[in-house]
Motif scaffolding. Structure first.
Motif, mmCIF file in Angstrom:
data_model
loop_
_atom_site.group_PDB
_atom_site.id
_atom_site.type_symbol
_atom_site.label_atom_id
_atom_site.label_comp_id
_atom_site.label_asym_id
_atom_site.label_seq_id
_atom_site.Cartn_x
_atom_site.Cartn_y
_atom_site.Cartn_z
ATOM 1 N N GLU A 163 3.869 -7.489 -5.734
ATOM 2 C CA GLU A 163 4.438 -6.138 -5.675
ATOM 3 C C GLU A 163 3.510 -5.121 -6.327
ATOM 4 O O GLU A 163 3.433 -3.992 -5.902
ATOM 5 C CB GLU A 163 5.817 -6.116 -6.344
ATOM 6 N N PHE A 164 2.826 -5.550 -7.392
ATOM 7 C CA PHE A 164 1.965 -4.600 -8.100
ATOM 8 C C PHE A 164 0.482 -4.846 -7.823
ATOM 9 O O PHE A 164 -0.372 -4.138 -8.353
ATOM 10 C CB PHE A 164 2.237 -4.666 -9.616
ATOM 11 N N PHE A 165 0.187 -5.886 -7.041
ATOM 12 C CA PHE A 165 -1.185 -6.160 -6.580
ATOM 13 C C PHE A 165 -2.175 -6.457 -7.695
ATOM 14 O O PHE A 165 -3.363 -6.265 -7.537
ATOM 15 C CB PHE A 165 -1.716 -4.982 -5.738
ATOM 16 N N SER A 203 -5.816 -2.223 -8.265
ATOM 17 C CA SER A 203 -4.709 -1.996 -7.334
ATOM 18 C C SER A 203 -5.215 -1.841 -5.910
ATOM 19 O O SER A 203 -4.453 -1.971 -4.955
ATOM 20 C CB SER A 203 -3.937 -0.736 -7.723
ATOM 21 N N THR A 204 -6.481 -1.504 -5.746
ATOM 22 C CA THR A 204 -7.015 -1.307 -4.404
ATOM 23 C C THR A 204 -7.824 -2.507 -3.925
ATOM 24 O O THR A 204 -8.505 -2.432 -2.915
ATOM 25 C CB THR A 204 -7.915 -0.059 -4.365
ATOM 26 N N PRO A 257 3.843 1.791 -6.727
ATOM 27 C CA PRO A 257 4.913 0.781 -6.746
ATOM 28 C C PRO A 257 5.221 0.267 -8.151
ATOM 29 O O PRO A 257 6.373 0.070 -8.499
ATOM 30 C CB PRO A 257 4.348 -0.340 -5.862
ATOM 31 N N GLU A 258 4.170 0.067 -8.960
ATOM 32 C CA GLU A 258 4.412 -0.449 -10.310
ATOM 33 C C GLU A 258 5.057 0.620 -11.189
ATOM 34 O O GLU A 258 5.889 0.317 -12.046
ATOM 35 C CB GLU A 258 3.096 -0.935 -10.935
ATOM 36 N N ARG A 269 -5.508 3.361 -15.939
ATOM 37 C CA ARG A 269 -6.117 2.304 -15.126
ATOM 38 C C ARG A 269 -6.538 2.827 -13.750
ATOM 39 O O ARG A 269 -7.556 2.461 -13.206
ATOM 40 C CB ARG A 269 -5.124 1.152 -14.962
ATOM 41 N N ASP A 270 -5.685 3.699 -13.182
ATOM 42 C CA ASP A 270 -5.977 4.224 -11.843
ATOM 43 C C ASP A 270 -7.085 5.267 -11.867
ATOM 44 O O ASP A 270 -7.552 5.721 -10.858
ATOM 45 C CB ASP A 270 -4.708 4.828 -11.233
ATOM 46 N N GLN A 320 -2.297 3.658 -2.178
ATOM 47 C CA GLN A 320 -2.836 2.344 -2.526
ATOM 48 C C GLN A 320 -3.485 1.666 -1.314
ATOM 49 O O GLN A 320 -4.623 1.185 -1.380
ATOM 50 C CB GLN A 320 -1.709 1.475 -3.068
ATOM 51 N N ILE A 353 -2.207 5.592 -7.560
ATOM 52 C CA ILE A 353 -2.394 4.428 -6.682
ATOM 53 C C ILE A 353 -1.369 3.348 -7.005
ATOM 54 O O ILE A 353 -0.818 2.708 -6.113
ATOM 55 C CB ILE A 353 -3.842 3.900 -6.821
ATOM 56 N N SER A 354 -1.083 3.169 -8.290
ATOM 57 C CA SER A 354 -0.111 2.141 -8.681
ATOM 58 C C SER A 354 1.317 2.663 -8.612
ATOM 59 O O SER A 354 2.148 2.341 -9.460
ATOM 60 C CB SER A 354 -0.423 1.647 -10.095
#
Lengths: 431, 289
Positions: free
Chosen positions: B255-257, B43-44, A393-394, A430-431, A104, A390-391
């Protein structure tokens, strides 16, 4: 360590070795940035605290003023996000977990590439090639080296040898055998038979080993695979162990509660971070009655979880050259040898093999077991704690949520995994 | 006329620093947050306009509605407990006029404690395995509780901690109100032979209403934005049973940006807080005497 495909591992190893060869030819002046200032955004965990405690030595060696901005782990990330989104140069160096946020942060362009520094600007005794190739690989994204490893860590099974002896039990040898051992402990002792993480966001750190050893994977053919037979078996095994044999309130358990419980002598088995070895042994009560092993293998083999904290330079740093000096000092063989003696497992094989470290280990059998378990992690482990997206953490939240719902008994394993898959597939898309 | 103009100019110049501060520290961040709530943050950190997409998503988001429910459950439970206990404590302090200063200081000490410290302290006390609370319960032959780990008891437990911390604050406000009540009304009630209960319900409480509504306004703003204690103790768990809107927004953003969606959540929460304050201010105007 099976962090990424073998080809990438070879390339990274070759890159680091080449950089090392190029670097040693250079003259290196530790005082080149004397009088300058480096701001360090630190995580106030035992590792970050050690860096802060030794900061005076850095100033003495380099003449560089180190300004420390220390926070708890999550607060550190919030501060970093604010600084990075503002493209501010307030932070020069920060601690980071490549296994969690590496992809990320790299995609967001927050890391400076330190490959040129490793190549052209290292002290003769730094030995960049001595840094764990696997951890260097884990910190490399699209060819950019984003940080230097500071430690190696992963969840280990701490168990009470005295209780096991009293109950006539051997340390568990298979993952599927854990419930049987826990059941016998429940009948034999008042101590909590098995403890591990239950707090949603923290659970994947310990759950990932169960998943991989049961033969499960997070993603299969581009889709979330929490509902595969192996993943459902892992979810059931992990949540049943904690529900039947775990401490009350385990759903809120993270590393602090696990350490307090085991150190107080109230748990017979505790699956928790190798980094907690020092705090657990603090006071000496557990020094002579504790055994440590990696998570036992399951039907899918042995794939323990292993990660490491890294030190990175901000892409927006106004003084990356001086910042590199801090990275180099913190990851130098000399400093990592000092950290190792404080219970921080070193990411340099040479440090782990040093006479001083071996002498420290030999003072206690449990220290030797701890190091042996860590060696297994380093050799066979995987850093896939959350989804490799990339996500990441989520994704951990949804994995932990599935375990949490099972702990509460509000859903079946089919419902828990289906809910998780729906949310995780949305993330993957989404990523 | 020229003197007045000059005076106005001076006044404007003198208030300019405060105006700049207000715009810089309050208006700009809020307007920026509103703007962000109409953007899609990847997220980026990539930003693209999404119109009302974040708000549309919110309507179909179960976690959002769970956050609204938990926020109001915690709000009403805590507010009711604090108003009742705070009024009771204020009455005690009002009557015990010769109470030593040290005792008065002890009464108000909880709200002087940073919420993070209070959270850590209660986390230790309420630990189901090692905490003092369960040790006391089991010593008395009562069943142990999971406290913050129970999906049923987590919100009442949080309300209890917040009540422990903020009841003295409410008591101080009410005490100020009690001390400002006109003695002549009480003298007349005494002459008429009114009972103590009748004096409380028919005189003291109605006269205290403006003060109580002031306390409600002050506590409402804090309670609707309830954050630090939950973040320290449960982080919204177990399994989202203490995930207030504020905690949900914070985790989504930091936390999830997903800053765009988090901004939409926070704008919505701000509207709720603003609505509550406006409603309570109207109520205060209605009960003024």
């Amino acid at each position: 360590m099976n962090m990424k495909p073998m080809k990438l591992a070879c390339l990274t190893t070759a890159l680091v070795t080449t950089l090392a060869m190029g670097a040693t030819a250079q003259e290196f002046d530790w005082k080149a940035h004397s009088g300058e200032t480096v701001t360090f955004l630190a995580n106030s965990n035992p590792l970050g605290q050690l860096l802060i405690d030794h900061a005076g030595e850095f100033k003495e060696l380099t003449g560089i003023d180190l300004v420390v901005d220390g926070y708890q782990e999550q607060q550190m990330r919030q501060r970093l996000m604010t600084v990075m989104n503002a493209r501010s140069d307030e932070v020069d160096v920060f601690m980071t977990l490549p296994s969690r946020e590496g992809m990320q942060f790299a995609a967001a362009g927050w890391y400076a590439d330190i490959a040129p520094y490793l190549k052209d600007n290292v002290a003769a005794d730094y030995d960049p090639g001595g840094l764990s190739p696997a951890l260097m690989e884990a910190a490399t994204f699209d060819g950019k080296v984003t940080g230097v490893p500071l430690n190696i860590e992963g969840p280990l099974l701490y168990y009470r040898t005295d209780i096991f002896a009293e109950c006539g039990l051997e340390a568990p040898s298979s993952l599927e055998g854990l419930p049987e051992v826990a059941a016998k402990l429940k009948d034999c002792t008042d101590a909590t038979p098995f403890a591990s993480r239950g707090l949603a966001a923290a659970t994947p750190y310990t759950f990932a080993g169960f998943l991989h050893n049961m033969g499960g994977q997070y993603i299969v053919d581009g889709k979330s695979a929490m509902c595969s037979d192996e993943s459902k078996s892992a979810l059931t095994l992990y949540s049943d162990l904690l529900k039947e044999y775990g401490p009350p309130g385990v759903i809120n358990y993270s590393f602090q509660q696990l350490t307090a419980l085991f150190r107080a002598g109230r748990a017979a088995m505790s699956f928790q971070s190798s980094n907690e070895f020092g705090p657990i042994m603090d006071g000496g009560d557990r020094m002579n009655d504790t055994g440590i092993i990696p998570l036992p293998p399951g039907p899918g083999g042995s794939h323990p979880t292993v990660i490491g904290w890294s030190l990175a330079i901000s892409a927006h740093s106004g003084n990356p050259d001086a910042a590199w000096y801090f990275l180099q000092w913190a990851s130098s063989p000399e400093m990592q040898a000092k950290f190792a003696l404080a219970g921080i497992a070193p990411p340099r094989a040479a440090v782990a093999e040093s006479d001083e470290y071996k002498a420290w280990l030999s003072e206690s059998p449990v220290r030797q077991q701890w190091q042996e378990a860590l060696t297994v992690l380093a050799d066979t482990g995987t850093s896939e704690i959350g989804y490799p997206i990339i996500s990441n953490p989520e994704s951990r939240q949804y994995i932990g949520q599935a375990v949490g719902d099972l702990l509460l008994g509000t859903v079946s394993v089919d419902e828990a995994c289906a809910t998780a898959d729906a949310a995780l597939n949305e993330l993957i898309a989404r990523d | 006329m020229r003197v007045n103009d000059e005076h106005r100019g001076q006044m404007a110049a003198m208030s300019m620093p405060a105006l700049i501060f207000t715009v810089g520290m309050i208006a700009f961040p809020f307007i920026y947050t509103i703007w962000m709530s109409f953007q899609l943050y990847s997220s980026t950190g990539q930003i693209t306009g999404s119109g009302i997409g974040n708000y549309q998503r919110m309507v179909g988001d179960d976690e959002f509605w769970n956050g609204i429910w938990i926020t109001f459950y915690l709000y009403f439970l805590s507010l009711a407990l604090q108003l009742v206990l705070g009024t009771g404590l204020a009455m005690l302090l009002f009557r015990a006029k010769r109470l030593p200063g040290i005792v008065r200081s002890l009464f108000i000490s909880p709200f002087m404690m940073p919420p993070v410290v209070a959270g850590m302290m209660w986390l230790v006390i309420l630990d189901p395995s090692l905490g003092a609370a369960n040790w006391i319960l089991t010593s008395l032959g009562l069943p142990a509780s999971a406290w913050l780990a129970s999906p049923v008891w987590v919100v009442p437990t949080l309300a209890m901690i917040d009540t422990w911390q903020w009841t003295p604050y409410v008591a101080l406000i009410v005490l100020g109100g009690l001390q400002s009540l006109p003695p002549s009304v009480y003298e007349a009630a005494e002459i008429d032979g009114a009972s103590r209960r009748a004096v409380f319900w028919r005189i003291t409480l109605p006269l205290l209403l403006p003060t109580l509504v002031t306390a409600m306004v002050l506590r409402s703003v804090d309670l609707l934005r309830f954050f630090d204690l939950i973040y320290i103790t449960t982080q919204g768990g177990p399994s989202n049973h203490s995930m207030t809107l504020n905690i949900y927004g914070f985790r989504t953003g930091f936390e999830f940006f997903r800053l765009g969606y988090a901004s939409a959540l926070m704008v919505t929460l701000s509207v709720i807080v603003l609505g509550a304050v406006i409603a309570l201010n109207r109520l205060r105007a209605a009960v003024e005497w």
